[in-house]
Write a protein that holds these residues in place. Structure first.
Motif, PDB file in Angstrom:
ATOM      1  N   LEU A   1       0.894  -1.290  -0.063  1.00 28.79           N
ATOM      2  CA  LEU A   1      -0.092   0.112  -0.074  1.00 28.79           C
ATOM      3  C   LEU A   1       0.797   1.265  -0.015  1.00 28.79           C
ATOM      4  O   LEU A   1       1.796   1.182   0.671  1.00 28.79           O
ATOM      5  CB  LEU A   1      -0.841  -0.093   1.241  1.00 28.79           C
ATOM      6  N   PRO A   2       0.439   2.384  -0.876  1.00 28.27           N
ATOM      7  CA  PRO A   2       1.318   3.749  -0.950  1.00 28.27           C
ATOM      8  C   PRO A   2       1.367   4.326   0.512  1.00 28.27           C
ATOM      9  O   PRO A   2       0.188   4.334   1.328  1.00 28.27           O
ATOM     10  CB  PRO A   2       0.522   4.318  -1.920  1.00 28.27           C
ATOM     11  N   GLU A   3       1.990   5.153   0.634  1.00 31.15           N
ATOM     12  CA  GLU A   3       2.145   6.051   2.008  1.00 31.15           C
ATOM     13  C   GLU A   3       1.174   7.035   2.184  1.00 31.15           C
ATOM     14  O   GLU A   3       0.714   7.172   3.093  1.00 31.15           O
ATOM     15  CB  GLU A   3       3.672   6.848   1.829  1.00 31.15           C
ATOM     16  N   TRP A   4       0.544   7.751   0.808  1.00 29.94           N
ATOM     17  CA  TRP A   4      -0.808   8.683   1.127  1.00 29.94           C
ATOM     18  C   TRP A   4      -1.749   7.588   1.965  1.00 29.94           C
ATOM     19  O   TRP A   4      -2.462   8.468   2.438  1.00 29.94           O
ATOM     20  CB  TRP A   4      -0.906   9.234  -0.211  1.00 29.94           C
ATOM     21  N   LEU A   5      -1.799   6.461   1.719  1.00 29.03           N
ATOM     22  CA  LEU A   5      -3.021   5.819   2.287  1.00 29.03           C
ATOM     23  C   LEU A   5      -2.713   5.354   3.818  1.00 29.03           C
ATOM     24  O   LEU A   5      -3.263   5.506   4.518  1.00 29.03           O
ATOM     25  CB  LEU A   5      -3.333   4.528   1.342  1.00 29.03           C
ATOM     26  N   LEU A   6      -1.447   4.988   3.956  1.00 31.48           N
ATOM     27  CA  LEU A   6      -0.781   4.598   5.210  1.00 31.48           C
ATOM     28  C   LEU A   6      -0.559   5.554   6.301  1.00 31.48           C
ATOM     29  O   LEU A   6      -0.438   5.476   7.575  1.00 31.48           O
ATOM     30  CB  LEU A   6       0.371   3.763   4.993  1.00 31.48           C
ATOM     31  N   LYS A   7      -0.424   6.909   5.848  1.00 34.99           N
ATOM     32  CA  LYS A   7       0.089   7.813   6.788  1.00 34.99           C
ATOM     33  C   LYS A   7      -0.659   7.993   8.124  1.00 34.99           C
ATOM     34  O   LYS A   7      -0.068   8.525   9.188  1.00 34.99           O
ATOM     35  CB  LYS A   7       0.406   9.097   6.061  1.00 34.99           C
ATOM     36  N   ASP A   8      -2.330   7.819   7.914  1.00 31.61           N
ATOM     37  CA  ASP A   8      -2.946   8.037   9.180  1.00 31.61           C
ATOM     38  C   ASP A   8      -3.104   6.746   9.994  1.00 31.61           C
ATOM     39  O   ASP A   8      -3.950   6.833  10.746  1.00 31.61           O
ATOM     40  CB  ASP A   8      -4.141   8.510   8.738  1.00 31.61           C
ATOM     41  N   GLY A   9      -2.584   5.675   9.731  1.00 30.22           N
ATOM     42  CA  GLY A   9      -2.780   4.516  10.311  1.00 30.22           C
ATOM     43  C   GLY A   9      -3.695   3.382   9.854  1.00 30.22           C
ATOM     44  O   GLY A   9      -4.413   3.627   8.961  1.00 30.22           O
ATOM     45  N   TYR A  10      -3.261   2.103  10.135  1.00 32.50           N
ATOM     46  CA  TYR A  10      -4.522   1.002   9.685  1.00 32.50           C
ATOM     47  C   TYR A  10      -5.796   1.160   9.782  1.00 32.50           C
ATOM     48  O   TYR A  10      -6.620   0.757   9.145  1.00 32.50           O
ATOM     49  CB  TYR A  10      -3.893  -0.281  10.061  1.00 32.50           C
ATOM     50  N   ALA A  11      -6.403   1.853  10.865  1.00 36.53           N
ATOM     51  CA  ALA A  11      -7.568   2.001  11.135  1.00 36.53           C
ATOM     52  C   ALA A  11      -8.319   2.665  10.058  1.00 36.53           C
ATOM     53  O   ALA A  11      -9.593   2.512   9.516  1.00 36.53           O
ATOM     54  CB  ALA A  11      -7.924   2.495  12.503  1.00 36.53           C
ATOM     55  N   ASN A  12      -7.694   3.932   9.695  1.00 38.03           N
ATOM     56  CA  ASN A  12      -8.083   4.713   8.624  1.00 38.03           C
ATOM     57  C   ASN A  12      -7.991   3.941   7.328  1.00 38.03           C
ATOM     58  O   ASN A  12      -8.744   4.489   6.494  1.00 38.03           O
ATOM     59  CB  ASN A  12      -7.601   6.182   8.623  1.00 38.03           C
ATOM     60  N   VAL A  13      -7.057   3.280   7.256  1.00 37.93           N
ATOM     61  CA  VAL A  13      -6.808   2.555   5.892  1.00 37.93           C
ATOM     62  C   VAL A  13      -8.019   1.586   5.613  1.00 37.93           C
ATOM     63  O   VAL A  13      -8.620   1.693   4.454  1.00 37.93           O
ATOM     64  CB  VAL A  13      -5.649   1.671   5.656  1.00 37.93           C
ATOM     65  N   ALA A  14      -8.648   0.914   6.600  1.00 38.65           N
ATOM     66  CA  ALA A  14      -9.526  -0.011   6.615  1.00 38.65           C
ATOM     67  C   ALA A  14     -10.960   0.863   6.019  1.00 38.65           C
ATOM     68  O   ALA A  14     -11.587   0.365   5.174  1.00 38.65           O
ATOM     69  CB  ALA A  14      -9.895  -0.749   7.887  1.00 38.65           C
ATOM     70  N   LEU A  15     -10.937   1.897   6.666  1.00 42.02           N
ATOM     71  CA  LEU A  15     -12.366   2.899   6.276  1.00 42.02           C
ATOM     72  C   LEU A  15     -12.055   3.196   4.988  1.00 42.02           C
ATOM     73  O   LEU A  15     -13.062   3.136   4.230  1.00 42.02           O
ATOM     74  CB  LEU A  15     -12.205   4.100   7.146  1.00 42.02           C
ATOM     75  N   ALA A  16     -10.911   3.647   4.496  1.00 41.13           N
ATOM     76  CA  ALA A  16     -10.579   4.132   3.131  1.00 41.13           C
ATOM     77  C   ALA A  16     -10.973   2.966   2.030  1.00 41.13           C
ATOM     78  O   ALA A  16     -11.625   3.230   1.079  1.00 41.13           O
ATOM     79  CB  ALA A  16      -9.272   4.665   3.052  1.00 41.13           C
ATOM     80  N   LEU A  17     -10.804   1.681   2.381  1.00 38.62           N
ATOM     81  CA  LEU A  17     -11.096   0.618   1.406  1.00 38.62           C
ATOM     82  C   LEU A  17     -12.553   0.192   1.134  1.00 38.62           C
ATOM     83  O   LEU A  17     -12.865  -0.577   0.365  1.00 38.62           O
ATOM     84  CB  LEU A  17     -10.269  -0.548   2.243  1.00 38.62           C
ATOM     85  N   LYS A  18     -13.114   1.012   1.962  1.00 40.57           N
ATOM     86  CA  LYS A  18     -14.749   0.826   1.681  1.00 40.57           C
ATOM     87  C   LYS A  18     -15.317   1.617   0.542  1.00 40.57           C
ATOM     88  O   LYS A  18     -16.067   1.323  -0.013  1.00 40.57           O
ATOM     89  CB  LYS A  18     -15.522   1.264   2.970  1.00 40.57           C
ATOM     90  N   GLU A  19     -14.248   2.589  -0.088  1.00 45.82           N
ATOM     91  CA  GLU A  19     -14.592   3.335  -1.015  1.00 45.82           C
ATOM     92  C   GLU A  19     -14.046   2.699  -2.383  1.00 45.82           C
ATOM     93  O   GLU A  19     -12.845   2.462  -2.555  1.00 45.82           O
ATOM     94  CB  GLU A  19     -14.031   4.912  -0.852  1.00 45.82           C
ATOM     95  N   SER A  20     -15.245   2.716  -3.433  1.00 42.08           N
ATOM     96  CA  SER A  20     -14.652   2.061  -4.641  1.00 42.08           C
ATOM     97  C   SER A  20     -13.572   3.042  -5.328  1.00 42.08           C
ATOM     98  O   SER A  20     -12.740   2.590  -6.134  1.00 42.08           O
ATOM     99  CB  SER A  20     -15.882   1.982  -5.502  1.00 42.08           C
ATOM    100  N   THR A  21     -13.780   4.318  -5.179  1.00 42.67           N
ATOM    101  CA  THR A  21     -12.776   5.165  -5.665  1.00 42.67           C
ATOM    102  C   THR A  21     -11.302   5.193  -5.133  1.00 42.67           C
ATOM    103  O   THR A  21     -10.311   4.986  -6.032  1.00 42.67           O
ATOM    104  CB  THR A  21     -13.119   6.707  -5.544  1.00 42.67           C
TER     105      THR A  21
END
Length: 531
Positions: A294-314
């Motif tokens: 996974l890229p740094e722009w997605l990881l920078k706020d931690g895994y809990a936020n990554v999980a939320l972001a992965l709900k979005e198709s975009t």
């Protein structure tokens, strides 16, 4: 009368010297006689068998599993008597209130229940000693774990207070007997660390004469800058330096002759006086963290936020063209090379390739991958995959290199139950057997004497494990007796949880732990504190 006499075996002493026939006598935890040996309480007939030092795994993650498998079943049955753990930046101590959930979550993935009862490295060692273990263990301090302990879970600004917390924890752990510092710079949160941060911590390790070991930032397109950083940290910290499982995965955009040129950089610094070496693994397959692509722009706020972001198709659509890192062949769509090692939320897919998982989930491989990560939430760094990373020719050049010790980059497991379900790969069950049976006997990449040297005294010397790793009078009685012609593993990708054949006896600190290929349930292992 001595305790154990091993009679008539072919001794390979771990130094690389040719084998010779001799008896070996053991009293208490030491080898006391070699050659003509007096009467013993236990006589072992080793006629036609190899008697060698117990194997020392220079790069293990058994600290993930040892708390639910203190008998070290799958590794000690292969002749492994000592494991070097706390690698790739991950250790189970020290712990602070900011990191306890992180450590507990990782251990839970391997069957550990509740929160860890320890906080400091010294308390951790005492906990292990109180429970008892069947093999010896020596421990690194994980840099990723230090960052979590200091409250650095993502791309936060590192303050002087953060550095002080981490430095104090390093010093406290070194005082307790840790080997040194490990980094895993392809993983969160260590991937956000600047070189200066690691140098700061390496200097603390250097004051204690410790070791810096690293899973470096990159082993493909940026391999030379990663090697330069590793060597710079070692020199600045004045530490012994160990390059972890140093390989180049095939078809991942590495420069031409990347491995040879990078190892040439290591050898050049060694020739100038830097105490540096490396280790490597036996399989074409390797273990890895799924979140590492996974890229740094997605990881920078931690895994809990990554999980939320992965709900979005975009977000998913963007990631499908922005995961060209770590195992870069995933980005290229080579999904048949990747299998799921273990997921608490998708245990039914353990051991399956992603094309197989996609067929079951009725969606493409990318969405299967993202669903598995998303389900793990804040613990997605604990979701492990294994992939076809190396060619046979590359394995041979690594294994035969004189500066490389031989390890597995796995963990100890059992052949049944919840831990077996969570560790569905060959790594726990036959890594060391693969060196003996495949690379020595079948491929003849190494002589048996050279392989045993790289599996015993060489790693023992690297990590200053005094009077271990060789068969000498007055040295610790860590020994393995095996049939070099018949030793093998029936473990496969499809059915991995199978113990090996041909390992007759394993002795740890003078106590027989494996007898006629069966575990005796004894726990004579020790925490090997660095003096």
């Amino acid at each position: 009368m001595i305790d154990i006499a091993i009679r008539g075996g072919l001794v390979i002493d771990g130094t690389g010297s040719q084998r010779y026939q001799a008896d070996v006598g053991i009293l208490n935890d030491q080898i006391v006689e070699i050659g003509r040996v007096s009467a013993a309480n236990r006589e072992i007939d080793a006629t036609g068998l190899i008697v060698s030092p117990g194997f020392v795994d220079p790069h293990s993650h058994s600290d993930f599993t040892m708390h639910v498998n203190p008998l070290a079943q799958s590794t000690v049955r292969q002749g492994v008597t000592t494991e070097i753990v706390g690698n790739c930046g991950f250790s189970s101590a020290p712990i602070t209130p900011k990191s306890v959930k992180q450590i507990a979550g990782r251990l839970k993935g391997y069957g550990f229940e509740g929160d860890p009862a320890w906080r400091t490295m010294d308390e951790y060692f005492s906990h292990i000693e109180a429970d008892g273990v069947s093999a010896n263990f020596a421990f690194f301090i994980g840099h990723n774990s230090l960052r979590h302990a200091a409250g650095l879970d993502g791309d936060e600004t590192v303050t002087d207070e953060h550095l002080k917390i981490m430095s104090d924890l390093v010093a406290e752990s070194m005082e307790a007997g840790a080997l040194g510092l490990s980094t895993g710079l392809e993983f969160l949160p260590g991937k956000f660390a600047k070189t200066e941060e690691i140098e700061h911590l390496a200097k603390v390790v250097g004051k204690y004469g410790g070791v810096y070991t690293s899973h470096v930032r990159n082993r493909d397109s940026e391999i030379f800058s990663s090697m330069s950083e590793f060597l710079q940290i070692a020199k600045t910290g004045n530490v012994v330096a160990q390059l972890s499982h140093f390989n180049v995965r095939f078809d991942t955009n590495a420069p031409e002759n990347a491995w040879e040129r990078a190892v040439g950089m290591l050898v050049a610094e060694k020739d100038k006086g830097l105490d540096v070496a490396a280790d490597t693994t036996p399989f074409r397959f390797g273990l890895g963290g799924m979140s590492a692509i996974l890229p740094e722009w997605l990881l920078k706020d931690g895994y809990a936020n990554v999980a939320l972001a992965l709900k979005e198709s975009t977000v998913r659509d963007r990631l499908k063209s922005d995961c060209d890192r770590y195992w870069r062949y995933i980005h290229k769509g080579q999904w048949s090379r990747v299998r799921l090692q273990g997921s608490l939320h998708y245990p039914e897919f353990t051991g399956m390739s992603f094309p197989e998982i996609a067929k079951e989930m009725k969606q493409d491989e990318w969405d299967c991958y993202f669903d598995i990560l998303m389900a793990a939430g804040p613990d997605m760094d604990k979701v492990i995959m294994f992939g076809e990373n190396m060619t046979e020719a590359h394995l041979a050049e690594m294994i035969s290199h004189p500066d490389f010790s031989l390890g597995v980059d796995g963990f100890t497991s059992v052949d049944h139950g919840a831990l077996a379900d969570a560790t569905q790969s060959q790594f726990p069950y036959c890594g060391h057997i693969e060196f003996l049976a495949h690379h020595v006997r079948e491929k003849k990449t190494l002589t048996l004497e050279s392989a045993i040297h790289k599996m015993s005294s060489k790693p023992a010397q690297r990590f200053a494990l005094k009077t271990r790793g060789e068969i000498k009078e007055g040295w610790f009685a860590d020994l393995v007796i095996f049939d070099a012609d018949k030793v093998r593993s029936d473990s496969t990708l499809e059915n991995p949880c199978v113990y090996p054949v041909g390992i007759q006896q394993v002795i740890v600190n003078g106590t027989i732990v494996v007898d006629e290929s069966q575990h005796t349930l004894k726990r004579p292992g020790r925490v090997l504190r660095r003096k």
